[in-house]
Design an enzyme around this catalytic site. Structure first.
Site, short mmCIF file in Angstrom:
data_model
loop_
_atom_site.label_atom_id
_atom_site.label_comp_id
_atom_site.label_asym_id
_atom_site.label_seq_id
_atom_site.Cartn_x
_atom_site.Cartn_y
_atom_site.Cartn_z
N TYR A 291 1.08 -1.34 -0.03
CA TYR A 291 0.33 -0.28 0.26
C TYR A 291 0.74 1.12 0.12
O TYR A 291 1.03 2.08 -0.64
CB TYR A 291 -0.64 -0.06 1.54
N LYS B 39 -15.04 0.30 8.07
CA LYS B 39 -12.99 0.40 8.51
C LYS B 39 -12.34 -1.09 9.17
O LYS B 39 -11.83 -1.86 8.65
CB LYS B 39 -12.71 1.52 8.47
#
EC number: 5.1.3.20
Length: 332
Positions: free
Chosen positions: A145, A182
């Site tokens: 990421y 999330k």
């Protein structure tokens, strides 16, 4: 019209809230809602239209649509640091971001996009955004990421065709309303609050590094309301293009965060940490790659004229806990 990608996500939807607070409603939200509860993040918002992220390119082909765009705020990305599919990350976090860059450059409009503090890796080279592109290129992210974000930052500095103004925002540890979808990737404030309400205590990792007491690992925790205020400042002012750290500039410990959260939840400023914090062993696979310190250098942000004081950890956590997490309606 302002395009906000990731407009149903945490920071994106909070920015739409900020725009609404400033009287702006001519907004196109771009996102995928899927089966999770992201739709609740935009339930109270006023905006012109919503479009699936996969259909935006086709929508922008229409000249009437494209010519009506004043700025693009690109918060859409896969932000899971645990994502293992590098091809997906590069397509989503690099390719899509590049497409929007080229659109903004062609139309000569502003482009504000989400980079990440994850680009700094272990912080061996510090957390300084006010360095040359060559120095930023030396950063070594710890995961795919972080690399996908860094790769775009490096690419951006090499481009001759640029948007009217471009700002890549390296978000540090953002917490606050709109993060409820999330799951594991939600902030420590969210998880601490839920642990405390369920168990009456929280668990923190012991320290395995000299100079850091148990639970005293440090992070730069920044409240989402401050984040979107900075973004709005960049939108409405002419500021220097480039990379900017988005943090408070003051690292605080997980112990500080946990105690602030539990004190806000209990309305008791006299809670004893020895009674409400349980220290646990850190998994062995984490011990060698765990970050003990992050802190944004924000001199560059101050130099462009953003002079507002940000919420202290205690102020931000109290607002989040008492005005959102503890309420039946926990959304902005």
């Amino acid at each position: 019209m302002i395009i906000v990608t990731g407009g149903a996500g945490m920071i994106g939807s909070a920015f739409v809230w900020k725009l609404n607070e400033m009287g702006i409603k001519d907004i196109l939200i771009v996102d995928k809602l899927r089966k999770e509860d992201k739709w609740l993040n935009i339930r109270k918002r006023e905006y012109y239209d919503w479009i699936d992220k996969d259909n935006l390119k086709e929508w922008l082909v229409c000249k009437e649509n494209a010519d009506n765009i004043e700025a693009v705020i690109h918060m859409g990305a896969c932000s899971a640091t645990t994502e293992t599919d590098a091809d997906f990350l590069m397509d989503n976090n690099f390719g899509y971001t590049k497409f929007l860059w080229n659109f903004c450059a062609e139309k000569n409009i502003k482009y504000i996009y989400a980079s990440s503090a994850a680009t700094y890796g272990m912080g061996e080279l510090g957390y300084n955004d006010d360095v040359s592109p060559e120095e930023l290129q030396k950063l070594m992210p710890l995961n795919k990421y972080g690399y996908s974000k860094k790769f775009f930052d490096d690419w951006a500095f090499k481009q001759k065709n640029q948007p009217k103004q471009w700002n890549g925002l390296k978000f540090f540890n953002v917490y606050g309303p709109q993060e409820y979808h999330k799951g594991r990737m939600a902030s420590m404030v969210f998880h601490t609050y839920n642990q405390y309400k369920e168990n009456g205590y929280v668990k923190l990792f012991k320290s395995y590094k000299e100079g850091f007491k148990d639970g005293e690992q440090l992070r730069d925790f920044v409240y989402v309301k401050d984040v979107v205020d900075i973004m709005y400042f960049m939108l409405v002012n002419d500021v220097k293009s480039g990379i900017y750290n988005i943090g408070t500039g003051k690292a605080r410990s997980f112990m500080d965060l946990s105690m602030a959260t539990m004190r806000a939840a209990s309305h008791n400023d006299n809670l004893d940490k020895n009674e409400v914090v349980k220290l646990i062993e850190m998994p062995e696979d984490l011990q060698g790659r765990y970050q003990y310190f992050t802190e944004a250098k924000i001199n560059k942000l101050r130099e462009i004229g953003y002079t507002k004081e940000m919420h202290s950890l205690e102020e931000g956590v109290k607002d989040y806990v008492q005005n959102y997490l503890a309420k039946e309606d926990s959304y902005l």
